[in-house]
Every structure is written in structure tokens, then in C-alpha cells.
Enzyme design. Structure first.
Site, short mmCIF file in Angstrom:
data_model
loop_
_atom_site.label_atom_id
_atom_site.label_comp_id
_atom_site.label_asym_id
_atom_site.label_seq_id
_atom_site.Cartn_x
_atom_site.Cartn_y
_atom_site.Cartn_z
N PHE A 171 0.86 -1.19 0.00
CA PHE A 171 0.00 0.00 0.00
C PHE A 171 0.89 1.23 0.00
CE2 PHE A 171 -2.49 3.43 1.91
CZ PHE A 171 -3.58 3.41 1.05
N ASP B 175 9.32 2.68 1.24
CA ASP B 175 8.19 3.45 1.77
C ASP B 175 8.14 3.22 3.27
OD1 ASP B 175 5.72 4.28 2.69
OD2 ASP B 175 4.60 3.56 0.96
N LYS C 247 3.27 10.38 8.46
CA LYS C 247 2.67 9.93 9.71
C LYS C 247 3.38 10.42 10.98
CE LYS C 247 0.25 5.86 7.87
NZ LYS C 247 -1.14 6.13 8.16
#
Ligand code: PLP
Length: 410
Positions: A145, A232, A261
Site C-alpha cells: 500500500f 516506503d 505519519k
């Protein structure tokens, strides 16, 4: 804002949301009015034990005092001024991030998906400029993702599934190989491949850590072929996995890494870091953003990163992750417990639904997330201790028992 000061009820808020908002979220049925440390409080002051941390964001605790102070200070100095003048928080954060994680250069964005767009754009531009117009192909992992904008969504290896459904053709130039299968990644690369792009732990894909053989093997293969390794770290980054960046657990370095985040400690920010060589692909005018590198977000991020490092919250994540996972192993109906640091997943057998466990936990004031059919994911603030882990495990146990019992009765 507080309901009592506004003369509103919880139902008023829910009604307004239903009437005016485009809803794509399955809501937890309470108002998150305030938060501190490992708790979120509803409008009645009821504490919820927060084991999702705004999806792996509030790592130094909800409303960390140093982060809050940094935001307040910066808001009253200068709030926004595009990227023409130099700003102090950007410069200090750039230095802190690059020197901590061993990378040369940083570019600021606003979110994880935007950071991944920048990572993909930089890799493609580097490849095309260095090797020619066809050198833009990127291999990513099935069940990965990377975000919900078109480049990041196209890089997400879930064709015909989940977030790609209903949006027409994806962006050309990606192919997908099974995660943790080094040979399949090698086979998926062609003469036009410039990079491979992976998460060090697949978070949304069900909490699957990369094996050392896979990630280190990818690094070696990229070096051999003159390709780039793109990592990532949007979900894994900033101490969650027991090191500032998860790739540090493997003793390797990427050519570009994306993050977001936890970097901002609750303020929106994303970034990529690259080697000097690859970073040269971005020149004035080739990429940009109005808000990326926002002074308030950078000030918050500097405070958050400083807290994470000074309090050795990576060390705590490692220790608590091991403790938590060992306790989770004792739950009934468990098929597998997986994780790295405090990014933890529990897969139950076919009789237990992850979503139902999440709901049962919510009724017992524990916040967790569910992924796939039978898996729950816990991504708490990194400040938690053994008592918090025990409390969470007790609640999950009660939740599973309640579900197993209702299944037996049915
Ligand atoms: C690994 C990974 N990459 C990218 C993203 C997208 O980040 P954002 O929601 O900030 O756009 C996420 C979000 O969950 C993620 O886990």
C-alpha cells in the site's frame, strides 16, 4: 473546541457530519474531544486506550506537550509563507532528519501519498535523464500500500482490489511481484526498470515484515543492475519498528525513502530523503508544493523527532513490541502473531472476524484497527508500558471470547 462550551450535543455533531460530509470512513461511534499520552477522551471524559495512534501517527503520545508548545510558538511567529524565503523550522528539521537516518537530502511534502508521488517522480526523472526515455518502469509488491493519489495508487500492488476499484485505468509503468519473493522481483524487472519500491513491513497488507534475505537481496540486486531501491517508511518510519527507520534494522540504505505519519507528531507532513546523486533529478521548477515544508508542521516534527530520540522511544518500541507479541500469542483462536517493534498484527483462525474483534474492543474502550478478514493491527503510541500492553491483551481476550461464545451459540 469542546461541546459544552458550544452548547452542542454529541448527536448534533454526528447529525452535521451525516448531513454535510462526504463519508468514506467507517466511524468509531464516539466524539474524540480531547487526548493525552496513550488515551483519547470522549465528550463525557471517558478514556479510550489508544492502540491505533491516529494510524501510526502520535508516536510520542497524543498531544505531546513539547510538540504542542512548538506548534503554539511557531503559529504566533510565522504560520505560512510558501517556499521562497528560507524558514528556520525547515532548516533545523532537514538537518535533524538527514543526520539521524544517514541520508543526504530531503524534500518536504504534506502526506504519505504525496511523499510517494515525489519518490516515484524523482526515480523516473533520474532514470530517464541518466539512461533514456524508456527507463521509468518500477516494480512494487503485491498486497503493498502506497497511498490514494494516482501514482501512489498505481504503485499499490492490489490490481482490481481495494483502493483502485472504480477509478478507471491506473498510471502506466508499474508491475507487481509477490512480497518477500526475491526471485519474483528479479524476474519482474526488465531493461526498462529503474527501481523497486517496497515497504519494510507491509502494514495495510496485513502486517508482514520483510525477511532480511528479501530486503538485503533487493539492495544487492539494485546495486548490480544500477537500479534504485525505494523504501516506503510512511507507516514504519520514526522509531515504530525499534530503529529510527525500519531499513536500519536490516543494515541497508535506500536510494530514496518516503516518510510521513509519525514525523509530524500529529501535524500533517510528509517527506522524501535521497542520496545526493539521485536528488539531483529535482531541479528548480521540476517539482513543488504550496504547503510542503509548512513552518508549523516542521516545528512540530522537530519537537516530535527530538522527543522520540531523546526518550529512546525506538528502544521502548522494540522492548514493548516483544512483550506485547508474547502476550498476544496466548490469546485463543490465534493463527499467527506478526510484527516489528510496535507495528503488530494478530491473525485469527477462520471463525474470528477482525472487524468484529475491533468492534468488541471499541465497546470495551480499546481502539485498534482491523485489516483483511481475520487480522487486527495495533500501532500504539511508543510511550506505552507493560501495564498498557496487559490491559490491551485482556480486552482483546474478552472480545475474542465473546465472539467465540456467540459463534458457539449460533
Ligand atoms: C506504507 C504507506 N504508504 C503510504 C500511505 C499513505 O499515506 P497518507 O494517508 O498520509 O497519504 C500509507 C497510509 O496508511 C501507508 O501505510
Amino acid at each position: 473546541m469542546r461541546l459544552k462550551d458550544l452548547g452542542l450535543t454529541a448527536q448534533d455533531i454526528k447529525d452535521k457530519v451525516q448531513k454535510y460530509m462526504i463519508e468514506t470512513y467507517e466511524r468509531f461511534d464516539f466524539i474524540a474531544e480531547t487526548a493525552a499520552d496513550q488515551y483519547i477522551y470522549d465528550e463525557n471524559g471517558t478514556p479510550y486506550l489508544d492502540f491505533y495512534a491516529g494510524i501510526a501517527v502520535n508516536s510520542a503520545g497524543n498531544c505531546n506537550k513539547k510538540v504542542v508548545e512548538a506548534v503554539k510558538d511557531q503559529v504566533s511567529d510565522i504560520m505560512h509563507t510558501f517556499n521562497y524565503p528560507y524558514t528556520i523550522p525547515q532548516a533545523l528539521l532537514a538537518e535533524k532528519v538527514c543526520t539521524t537516518i544517514g541520508m543526504d537530502k530531503i524534500f518536504f511534502q504534506n502526506s504519505g501519498t504525496e511523499a510517494n508521488e515525489a519518490m516515484i517522480k524523482m526515480a523516473r526523472k533520474y532514470g530517464i535523464e541518466k539512461y533514456g526515455p524508456n527507463k521509468y518502469h518500477i516494480v512494487t509488491a503485491k498486497m503493498g500500500f502506497h497511498g490514494r493519489t494516482f501514482g501512489a495508487m498505481s504503485a499499490t500492488g492490489q490490481p482490481g482490489n481495494g483502493c483502485q476499484v472504480g477509478f478507471g485505468p491506473m498510471t502506466y509503468g508499474f508491475s507487481y511481484a509477490p512480497y518477500n519473493d526475491l526471485q519474483a522481483f528479479k524476474d519482474a524487472c526488465t531493461e526498462n526498470t529503474i527501481a523497486v519500491m517496497v515497504e519494510p513491513v507491509q502494514g495495510e497488507g496485513g502486517v508482514h515484515p520483510a525477511t532480511k534475505e528479501f530486503l538485503c537481496g533487493l539492495r544487492e540486486f539494485c546495486d548490480e543492475k544500477g537500479m534504485l531501491l525505494l523504501i516506503d517508511e510512511v507507516q514504519t518510519g520514526w522509531c515504530r519498528t525499534g530503529a529510527p527507520m525500519s531499513y536500519m534494522n536490516y543494515g541497508i540504505k535506500p536510494d530514496i525513502v518516503s516518510m510521513a505519519k509519525a514525523l509530524g507528531g500529529g501535524m500533517p507532513i510528509g517527506a522524501i530523503c535521497a542520496t545526493s546523486e539521485v536528488a539531483k533529478a529535482f531541479t528548480p521548477g521540476s517539482h513543488g508544493t504550496t504547503f510542503g515544508g509548512h513552518p508549523v508542521s516542521c516545528a512540530a516534527a522537530l519537537a516530535e523527532v527530538t522527543e522520540l530520540l531523546e526518550r529512546n522511544l525506538a528502544g521502548n518500541a522494540k522492548k514493548m513490541g516483544e512483550y506485547f507479541m508474547s502476550k498476544l500469542e496466548t490469546l485463543p483462536h490465534v493463527k499467527e502473531v506478526r510484527g516489528q517493534g510496535l507495528l503488530v498484527g494478530v491473525e485469527f483462525d477462520d471463525t474470528i472476524s477482525g472487524v468484529e474483534v475491533k468492534h468488541e474492543c471499541l465497546h470495551r474502550y480499546l481502539l485498534i484497527t482491523a485489516i483483511g478478514a481475520h487480522t487486527i493491527r495495533m500501532i500504539p503510541p511508543l510511550i506505552i508500558d507493560e501495564a498498557d500492553c496487559d490491559a490491551a491483551v485482556d480486552i482483546i481476550r474478552e472480545a475474542v471470547k465473546a465472539l467465540a461464545k456467540s459463534e458457539a451459540i449460533a
